[in-house]
Design an enzyme around this catalytic site. Structure first.
Site, PDB file in Angstrom:
ATOM      1  N   CYS A  87       0.821  -1.222   0.000  1.00  0.00           N
ATOM      2  CA  CYS A  87       0.000   0.000   0.000  1.00  0.00           C
ATOM      3  C   CYS A  87       0.852   1.268   0.000  1.00  0.00           C
ATOM      4  O   CYS A  87       0.332   2.378  -0.089  1.00  0.00           O
ATOM      5  CB  CYS A  87      -0.924   0.010   1.215  1.00  0.00           C
ATOM      6  SG  CYS A  87      -1.937  -1.459   1.319  1.00  0.00           S
ATOM      7  N   SER A 211     -11.069   1.051   5.504  1.00  0.00           N
ATOM      8  CA  SER A 211     -11.057   1.656   4.165  1.00  0.00           C
ATOM      9  C   SER A 211     -11.722   0.657   3.227  1.00  0.00           C
ATOM     10  O   SER A 211     -11.704  -0.549   3.474  1.00  0.00           O
ATOM     11  CB  SER A 211      -9.622   1.950   3.732  1.00  0.00           C
ATOM     12  OG  SER A 211      -8.858   0.760   3.721  1.00  0.00           O
ATOM     13  N   LYS A 332     -10.263   6.157   4.317  1.00  0.00           N
ATOM     14  CA  LYS A 332     -11.589   5.720   4.759  1.00  0.00           C
ATOM     15  C   LYS A 332     -12.705   6.200   3.830  1.00  0.00           C
ATOM     16  O   LYS A 332     -13.534   5.404   3.408  1.00  0.00           O
ATOM     17  CB  LYS A 332     -11.847   6.236   6.193  1.00  0.00           C
ATOM     18  CG  LYS A 332     -13.255   5.990   6.696  1.00  0.00           C
ATOM     19  CD  LYS A 332     -13.535   4.512   6.871  1.00  0.00           C
ATOM     20  CE  LYS A 332     -14.986   4.119   6.806  1.00  0.00           C
ATOM     21  NZ  LYS A 332     -15.577   4.085   5.458  1.00  0.00           N
ATOM     22  N   HIS A 336      -9.314   3.625  -1.175  1.00  0.00           N
ATOM     23  CA  HIS A 336      -7.921   3.178  -1.062  1.00  0.00           C
ATOM     24  C   HIS A 336      -7.544   2.232  -2.205  1.00  0.00           C
ATOM     25  O   HIS A 336      -7.455   1.021  -2.008  1.00  0.00           O
ATOM     26  CB  HIS A 336      -7.741   2.511   0.320  1.00  0.00           C
ATOM     27  CG  HIS A 336      -6.365   2.044   0.629  1.00  0.00           C
ATOM     28  ND1 HIS A 336      -5.222   2.597   0.075  1.00  0.00           N
ATOM     29  CD2 HIS A 336      -5.922   1.057   1.459  1.00  0.00           C
ATOM     30  CE1 HIS A 336      -4.157   1.965   0.549  1.00  0.00           C
ATOM     31  NE2 HIS A 336      -4.557   1.019   1.382  1.00  0.00           N
TER      32      HIS A 336
HETATM   33  N1  COA Z   1     -16.818   1.577   4.587  1.00  0.00           N
HETATM   34  C1  COA Z   1     -18.123   1.917   4.397  1.00  0.00           C
HETATM   35  N2  COA Z   1     -18.965   1.253   3.583  1.00  0.00           N
HETATM   36  C2  COA Z   1     -18.429   0.218   2.898  1.00  0.00           C
HETATM   37  C3  COA Z   1     -17.090  -0.179   3.028  1.00  0.00           C
HETATM   38  C4  COA Z   1     -16.278   0.552   3.912  1.00  0.00           C
HETATM   39  N3  COA Z   1     -15.005   0.224   4.092  1.00  0.00           N
HETATM   40  N4  COA Z   1     -16.871  -1.232   2.224  1.00  0.00           N
HETATM   41  C5  COA Z   1     -18.038  -1.494   1.599  1.00  0.00           C
HETATM   42  N5  COA Z   1     -18.981  -0.621   2.006  1.00  0.00           N
HETATM   43  C6  COA Z   1     -20.392  -0.587   1.627  1.00  0.00           C
HETATM   44  C7  COA Z   1     -20.599  -0.675   0.143  1.00  0.00           C
HETATM   45  O1  COA Z   1     -20.646   0.602  -0.454  1.00  0.00           O
HETATM   46  C8  COA Z   1     -21.928  -1.375   0.063  1.00  0.00           C
HETATM   47  O2  COA Z   1     -22.962  -0.442   0.300  1.00  0.00           O
HETATM   48  P1  COA Z   1     -24.354  -0.538  -0.478  1.00  0.00           P
HETATM   49  O3  COA Z   1     -24.934  -1.879  -0.109  1.00  0.00           O
HETATM   50  O4  COA Z   1     -25.122   0.639   0.046  1.00  0.00           O
HETATM   51  O5  COA Z   1     -24.000  -0.452  -1.928  1.00  0.00           O
HETATM   52  C9  COA Z   1     -21.915  -2.321   1.246  1.00  0.00           C
HETATM   53  O6  COA Z   1     -20.994  -1.742   2.192  1.00  0.00           O
HETATM   54  C10 COA Z   1     -21.465  -3.719   0.905  1.00  0.00           C
HETATM   55  O7  COA Z   1     -20.286  -3.604   0.104  1.00  0.00           O
HETATM   56  P2  COA Z   1     -19.395  -4.840  -0.261  1.00  0.00           P
HETATM   57  O8  COA Z   1     -18.495  -4.427  -1.389  1.00  0.00           O
HETATM   58  O9  COA Z   1     -20.241  -6.052  -0.433  1.00  0.00           O
HETATM   59  O10 COA Z   1     -18.527  -4.979   1.061  1.00  0.00           O
HETATM   60  P3  COA Z   1     -17.665  -6.207   1.435  1.00  0.00           P
HETATM   61  O11 COA Z   1     -18.292  -6.869   2.589  1.00  0.00           O
HETATM   62  O12 COA Z   1     -17.411  -7.024   0.209  1.00  0.00           O
HETATM   63  O13 COA Z   1     -16.285  -5.512   1.867  1.00  0.00           O
HETATM   64  C11 COA Z   1     -14.746  -5.025   3.633  1.00  0.00           C
HETATM   65  C12 COA Z   1     -16.170  -4.857   3.093  1.00  0.00           C
HETATM   66  C13 COA Z   1     -14.602  -4.279   4.941  1.00  0.00           C
HETATM   67  C14 COA Z   1     -14.441  -6.505   3.863  1.00  0.00           C
HETATM   68  C15 COA Z   1     -13.756  -4.470   2.571  1.00  0.00           C
HETATM   69  O14 COA Z   1     -14.086  -3.126   2.297  1.00  0.00           O
HETATM   70  C16 COA Z   1     -12.311  -4.555   3.029  1.00  0.00           C
HETATM   71  O15 COA Z   1     -11.705  -5.623   3.019  1.00  0.00           O
HETATM   72  N6  COA Z   1     -11.711  -3.415   3.404  1.00  0.00           N
HETATM   73  C17 COA Z   1     -10.325  -3.370   3.821  1.00  0.00           C
HETATM   74  C18 COA Z   1      -9.414  -3.171   2.639  1.00  0.00           C
HETATM   75  C19 COA Z   1      -7.970  -3.351   3.023  1.00  0.00           C
HETATM   76  O16 COA Z   1      -7.600  -4.215   3.801  1.00  0.00           O
HETATM   77  N7  COA Z   1      -7.076  -2.534   2.451  1.00  0.00           N
HETATM   78  C20 COA Z   1      -5.668  -2.594   2.713  1.00  0.00           C
HETATM   79  C21 COA Z   1      -5.390  -1.965   3.994  1.00  0.00           C
HETATM   80  S1  COA Z   1      -3.714  -2.152   4.550  1.00  0.00           S
END
Ligand code: COA
Length: 388
Positions: A87, A211, A332, A336
């Site tokens: 990242c 994020s 956030k 990202h």
């Molecule tokens: N914050 C707020 N809302 C989020 C979000 C987040 N981080 N991620 C997804 N959403 C929302 C989507 O917009 C969607 O909303 P909607 O239903 O109104 O359209 C809903 O949540 C479901 O989205 P989806 O894509 O199915 O989420 P997910 O469950 O597949 O993914 C996480 C959620 C948290 C698992 C994923 O965002 C993640 O892994 N984040 C971390 C990324 C990371 O590790 N980056 C590297 C860091 S070092």
């Protein structure tokens, strides 16, 4: 060494960009930066492209050549180099470009970053990201990034007085800022209740502590400071570039709630710029999870360990606070796209220092800082930029 300036910046909107491709995302950002820098008649001497994992996300490698080709630079045979540091890829692409110009080897250089993460499903994306941790000691036993940062949050909350509400306030603040940033993935405000009642991802981190998964690209153009006024009236000087490494696995760290690489890179940057903490007007930190912003503020030396939660609650890091943190919305709310984030941080600081940040503008901002993290802190890049 020569002084280096940013003379142009460009950034795509961030989000789920199913209507465009990886290569087109970069070309869009690069084109904006070239137009912004007024360098259409100039030779571009080199490109440095931050990208973490195109091989896993879109099944494409050889990114340096691909980007040079689709940027129209293949016929010029322009050197183009991919920079990978998880990242922190964007931050290190910027640093490599700064070093190239500072050394006198190259004059007009593009530093960019790009990632297209939403073409695969969430489990595939989470596993690709987990490759930035220690696969043998962490990934193989099921540790994902939300899981690893949850361990940091648990340890931190056991040792320091950080409340659930203070942690949530990081996300509330960053969504407030993102709502004022036209490129942000999430442009809506949220409340502390939204965060606390969102679904649990890895205890204590909830959906709104994380994020998101994002597509996007950003690019900036660098030139020697002595030539910057040929192109722009508002060059932004690179006052410091610093980088540091640490153990890749979290369990090997001296203290998992302190990112020693951030401490080291921050100290080196302040020394290089000959500045003190009080001189910084705003900072973009790597809030991949809310706890990461709390640690970053402390590890960069803006307050003592254990105090960043209170600072956040009191509004010190808010848009109208004494030290605005993540005016872009941070990772956030802005999103990202991992390889692009470090360049987007520079884009935000340049926009702020030029007075072009619109509804999120910090009046009179003169000096800004970026902190970009790879993994759980095994690589960190810190930059300080100032009005020239
Ligand atoms: N914050 C707020 N809302 C989020 C979000 C987040 N981080 N991620 C997804 N959403 C929302 C989507 O917009 C969607 O909303 P909607 O239903 O109104 O359209 C809903 O949540 C479901 O989205 P989806 O894509 O199915 O989420 P997910 O469950 O597949 O993914 C996480 C959620 C948290 C698992 C994923 O965002 C993640 O892994 N984040 C971390 C990324 C990371 O590790 N980056 C590297 C860091 S070092």
């Amino acid at each position: 060494m020569r002084d280096v300036a940013v003379i142009g910046v460009g950034c795509t909107t961030f989000g789920e960009k199913w209507g465009t491709s990886f290569r087109n995302l970069f070309v869009e950002a690069g084109g904006m930066a070239i137009e912004d820098a007024n360098i259409s008649g100039e030779t571009i001497d080199a490109l440095y492209v931050g990208n973490m994992s195109a091989g896993r996300f879109i099944d494409q490698e050889h990114i340096g050549a691909l980007i040079a080709d689709y940027s129209g630079l293949a016929s010029e045979h322009t050197p183009s180099t991919r920079v990978e540091s998880a990242c922190c890829s964007g931050g290190l692409a910027f640093r490599q470009a700064v070093i190239a110009v500072a050394s006198g080897m190259e004059d007009i250089v593009v530093a960019g970053g790009v990632e297209k993460m939403t073409d695969v499903d969430t489990p595939t994306s989470v596993d690709a990201l987990a490759a930035a941790a220690d696969r043998e000691w962490e990934g193989f036993v099921g540790a994902t990034f939300p899981g690893l940062y949850a361990m940091i949050a648990t340890d931190y909350m056991n040792r320091y007085p950080l409340t659930r509400e203070q942690l949530a306030q990081v996300a509330v603040k960053n969504h407030y800022n993102g709502a004022r940033n036209p490129i942000a993935q999430f442009q809506h405000e949220i409340s502390i209740d939204t965060v606390i009642n969102s679904s649990l991802v890895a205890d204590p981190l909830r959906l709104f502590d994380c994020s998101p998964i994002t597509d996007g690209a950003a690019a900036v153009i660098l030139a020697p400071l002595e030539r910057a006024h040929e192109f722009t009236d508002t060059p932004i000087k690179v006052l410091a570039t610093a980088q540091a490494s640490d153990t890749i696995a979290l369990h090997d760290r001296r203290d998992i709630s302190t990112m020693d690489a951030t401490v080291a890179a921050g100290d080196r940057a302040f020394k290089m710029a000959k500045l003190e903490r009080k001189d910084i007007d705003l900072v973009e930190v790597h809030d991949c999870f809310t706890i990461a912003e709390i640690c970053a503020i402390e590890d960069l030396g803006f307050c003592k360990k254990g105090e960043a939660g209170k600072l956040t609650e009191e509004g010190v890091t808010a848009l109208n606070g004494k030290l605005p943190v993540n005016t872009s919305g941070g990772l956030k709310a802005c999103g990202h796209p991992v390889g692009a984030t470090g360049i987007k941080q520079v884009w935000e600081i340049v926009k702020q220092l030029r007075g072009e940040a619109g509804k999120r503008q910090i009046d009179g901002a003169e000096i800004g800082m970026t902190q970009n993290v790879g993994g759980t802190g095994a690589s960190v890049a810190v930059h300080i930029l100032g009005r020239a």
